[in-house]
Design an enzyme around this catalytic site. Sequence first.
Site, PDB file in Angstrom:
ATOM      1  N   THR A 101      -2.786   1.529  -4.515  1.00 22.94           N
ATOM      2  CA  THR A 101      -3.132   2.704  -3.715  1.00 22.94           C
ATOM      3  C   THR A 101      -4.445   3.312  -4.171  1.00 22.94           C
ATOM      4  OG1 THR A 101      -2.411   4.940  -3.161  1.00 22.94           O
ATOM      5  CG2 THR A 101      -1.656   4.087  -5.251  1.00 22.94           C
TER       6      THR A 101
ATOM      7  N   PHE B  33     -17.269  13.413   4.839  1.00 19.82           N
ATOM      8  CA  PHE B  33     -16.591  12.808   3.680  1.00 19.82           C
ATOM      9  C   PHE B  33     -16.929  11.322   3.614  1.00 19.82           C
ATOM     10  CE2 PHE B  33     -13.115  10.527   1.751  1.00 19.82           C
ATOM     11  CZ  PHE B  33     -12.795  11.304   0.651  1.00 19.82           C
TER      12      PHE B  33
ATOM     13  N   ASP C 135       0.881  -1.161   0.000  1.00 14.59           N
ATOM     14  CA  ASP C 135       0.000   0.000   0.000  1.00 14.59           C
ATOM     15  C   ASP C 135       0.930   1.226   0.000  1.00 14.59           C
ATOM     16  OD1 ASP C 135      -2.207   1.577   0.483  1.00 14.59           O
ATOM     17  OD2 ASP C 135      -1.907   1.501   2.642  1.00 14.59           O
TER      18      ASP C 135
ATOM     19  N   LYS D 198     -16.449  11.321  -2.186  1.00 13.29           N
ATOM     20  CA  LYS D 198     -15.100  11.912  -2.272  1.00 13.29           C
ATOM     21  C   LYS D 198     -15.089  13.418  -1.999  1.00 13.29           C
ATOM     22  CE  LYS D 198     -12.892   8.542  -5.310  1.00 13.29           C
ATOM     23  NZ  LYS D 198     -13.973   7.553  -5.404  1.00 13.29           N
TER      24      LYS D 198
ATOM     25  N   GLU E 244      -6.817  16.798   6.910  1.00 11.22           N
ATOM     26  CA  GLU E 244      -7.620  17.876   7.504  1.00 11.22           C
ATOM     27  C   GLU E 244      -6.788  18.660   8.520  1.00 11.22           C
ATOM     28  OE1 GLU E 244     -12.019  17.018   7.670  1.00 11.22           O
ATOM     29  OE2 GLU E 244     -10.950  18.109   6.140  1.00 11.22           O
TER      30      GLU E 244
ATOM     31  N   ASP F 106      -4.794   6.531  -4.326  1.00 11.78           N
ATOM     32  CA  ASP F 106      -4.468   7.887  -4.788  1.00 11.78           C
ATOM     33  C   ASP F 106      -4.665   8.073  -6.287  1.00 11.78           C
ATOM     34  OD1 ASP F 106      -3.969   9.065  -2.478  1.00 11.78           O
ATOM     35  OD2 ASP F 106      -1.804   8.880  -2.511  1.00 11.78           O
TER      36      ASP F 106
END
Length: 1098
Positions: free
Chosen positions: A735, A602, A438, A607, A560, A737
């Site tokens: 991942t 969220f 990951d 998303k 955040e 991302d």
Amino acid sequence: WKKSPSSQGYGFSSSHLEDESAHLDEMPLMMSEEGFENDESDYHTLPRARITQRKRGLEWFVCGGWKFLCTSCCDWLINICQRKRELKARTVWLGCPEKCEEKHPRNSIKNQKYNIFTFIPGVLYEQFKFFLNLYFLIVSCSQFVPALKIGYLYTYWAPLGFVLAVTIMREAVDEFRRFQRDKEVNSQLYSKLTVRGKVQVKSSDIQVGDLIIVEKVDAFLIYFRHVYTSSCFIRTDQLDGETDWKLKVAVSCTQRLPALGDLFSINAYVYAQKPQLDIHSFEGTFTREDSDPPVHESLSIENTLWASTVVASGTVIGVVIYTGKETRSVMNTSNPKNKVGLLDLELNQLTKALFLALVALSVVMVTLQGFAGPWYRSLFRFLLLFSYIIPISLRVNLDMGKAAYGWMIMKDEHIPGTVVRTSTIPEELGRLVYLLTDKTGTLTQNEMVFKRLHLGTVSYGTDTMDEIQNHLVNAYAQTQCQAGGSSTISTPPRKAASSAPKVRRSVSSRVHEAVKAVALCHNVTPVYEARGAAGETEVAEADQDFSDDNRTYQASSPDEVALVQWTESVGLTLVSRDLTSMQLRTPSGQILTFCILQTFPFTSESKRMGVIVRDESTAEITFYMKGADVAMASIVQYNDWLEEECGNMAREGLRTLVVAKRALTEEQYQDFESRYNQAKLSLHDRTLKVAAVVESLEREMELLCLTGVEDQLQADVRPTLEMLRNAGIKIWMLTGDKLETATCIAKSSHLVSRTQDTHVFRPVTSRGEAHLELNAFRRKHDCALVIPGDALEVCLKYYEHEFVELACQCPAVVCCRCSPTQKAHIVKLLQQHTGRRTCAIGDCGSDAPPPRLPLQEGRQASLAADFSITRFKHVGRLLMVHGRSSYKRSAALGQFVMHRGLIISTMQAVFSSVFYFASVPLYQGFLMVGYATVYTMFPVFSLVLDQDVKPEMAMLYPELYKDLTKGRSLSFKTFLVWVLISIYQGGILMFGALVLFESEFVHVVAISFTALVLTELLMVALTIRTWHWLMVVAQLLSLGCYVASLAFLNEYFDVAFITTVTFVWKVSAITVVSCLPLYVLKYLKRKLSPPSYSKLSS
């Protein structure tokens, strides 16, 4: 016309589709684009490309069909015996467990495998399902038949009893530990609220409907009251592995009640959905019947406290909804699978080969006897005589070896904090071909740093943050000036700043708006630690230190926190937050208060997250939203820079978030609120209805800015990945991302080497596109593959086999935008298609059968893993050093134990042949037991300390690891070498003893047995590559034991003969003849064709 269920297109008839499918299946994957000029939509309806035909008939039955049938029958019987109760939605009355219509499970945890009745049968079944042990059980039982009895009963039952005793003891200890852990958890005390006040109850006595006062949660609760405020934080690291705190909210109707006792005076109930696996959603309603009109409140995930979570601040009162087996944590716990390593499977195959050899040898003996008399009885006696060919001590030695390797791994000071949870597969670490990792928290630290703010026309990096500070100071100075002016003069205050240039002011105001949006749109809460160790919460609350140094931020995501810390660094500080309001401090120290009207958390589907706030000073209502560029691109107003800048930031390895806002009028907000509340109360499709209402607001939003946050790489990730690549391990990064971020991290971490090309797989939606894209990829050589999750899904749907085949040839693969289930699916696919050893690190192993190593995935992931490590760089040593030595040692140990049995069986065969094929044992009673235990056990087991290469060498030359994956340390070739050695040595020892003995047969036994023990000790010495002081001790101890025991073995040996010089020279001569040639051969082999590692060590 008929609509096909899987597509948007229409097909004419089913036969047309089948023809198309056949046409595609016949086409080679390598082809031109002409084959795809027919209608695109048809490809949606085509079935998967390859459907393998199952073997049927006798072949299928022999190849494992019988196993399949047996397990199916067992499963069917178990299902009948344990009919699962159907899970239903429920109505729970406050504080009234007795009102529950149906029976709910007890709130007790049970992790034990067995109970008092099933323990012995269960453990025996686990042992005797192995061919080896079952065979020995049958052999031992045969000794009760007088006609088949050979020697003493204990010669067969003692080794078997020892093996079983060790196993049963180990299982009993594990089972007792599990029992103690369960008992400890089940007897934890909780405070239960009753009409008469607080009562202490055990965790196992909590029932559905009880009102519990909580600090740590052990059942599923709906959160009704906080003792001081209306919200609290919980830690969920033991449930989902996330280390951040989560905010939970009390039901407002019960929070407003004046006193705790009033919870019993109201007539209210909770309607809750049936127990489910999903820990991120909950639907229910709270109804109070005795008020006029009745109060209905919707309950969602933020009103719930799951079992196995911890209340991080304050005290909470909740009603129990689910208990025991129906809690989320228990429902998400799967029964642990017993993993069997490749080495064990290979040894099992060799054992079967030995069994065939045993049968063949016995048949040859009976044939040479000429099938005289009751030959079948002789056949069975020979099977018993040669039964030592199959070593019973093999499994015990290997299991003890595995435990020793696990202990060595945990004691290694170079990889501190490593925990071995599965002791059955340490050798697998030495044979890995694929490593799936990951990214977040595994290759990176999961610690975010704010790097960039982009406003479209202007971009700010780490070196220009002071400009943002100046803009903010100017913007707030102007607003104060305007506010001050408007209170004294009635003229419009616009002229006040007219001297400043227009562009300058607009940049200032845009920066100000962007920073304000980032400071308001989040779920972060500032937390202040109490100064004194005050026990009472009220005292602590009063004694809190509200200075900047004492403030920490809590949120469910590190991104955040990074954003809020950045707004603080440029001058706009989040000072406090509760459920209904937020306070910001400007650079000049002024406090701005905002009322929070709604928050939209969220989710991985949407998303994005949003918040609606009202500025207390101006009464303006604003809807702020931030999220991934994919989700936000369609929501914000048209612009020409967002997509390009997102790509640029992603190429720098930054995680991007798009921030937008929309001003709302009071009427617009009121209309939205009424529709939103109505949607939240619906019991069917609640999530969809709520999403639809929120989407009505998400239109034409004003794009404010784009933020970039960096997740820094862990220490030594680059050299570790380079080392693994040199070791021939193919690394796949899976991942969630973005494509660009994932590609950038892959390059910066050296997952993809600088010289390598990367092939980015284009997004494909249909079978035709996937076909063309796979062909384009096939033409490339030695390049890394980067593929997004949705394209991967399409490829696996139609071309699973071809895709995996192509991907496996790549030196590295990056799968981005992957969901956790997709990650687990990829791991399983790799294993099925390649049959090679794979290892999953991080949350790639969340549902996967190979060895798993979690890093920053929290406790739950760590407990489920086989090996837990604290840093990614430890993988290198774990594989190169410990994986290598575990595999090499186990291979040597397994083959040596087999050699020990083969040599004595060869001697028995020679002995029987010389004495007219009589089925008479050569060694009886204690000699056989002693040979397998006291006399040779320690030196043979000391092979677990052997090492062919020093750890430093193994780390310096990872190329040595490549040899291990070929499995050459244990193969039929090496096994045959050992068989030949055994036959040679057994023959020499027996013939030598028969040639050299003079008068009495008892001398043959004495000479041959002594020479046998010495030969075994010398063979261990020959096998060892690096001496350890414990090995020397083991050799001397075994020799000492044998010499000492000669005094007591007068029923087997002639003690007077043993003490003569004749005996000594005869034994020495035979031993030298049996061992010297092997020493010479080993020396010549090392000189003429040395192994790769010896070249380095010299």
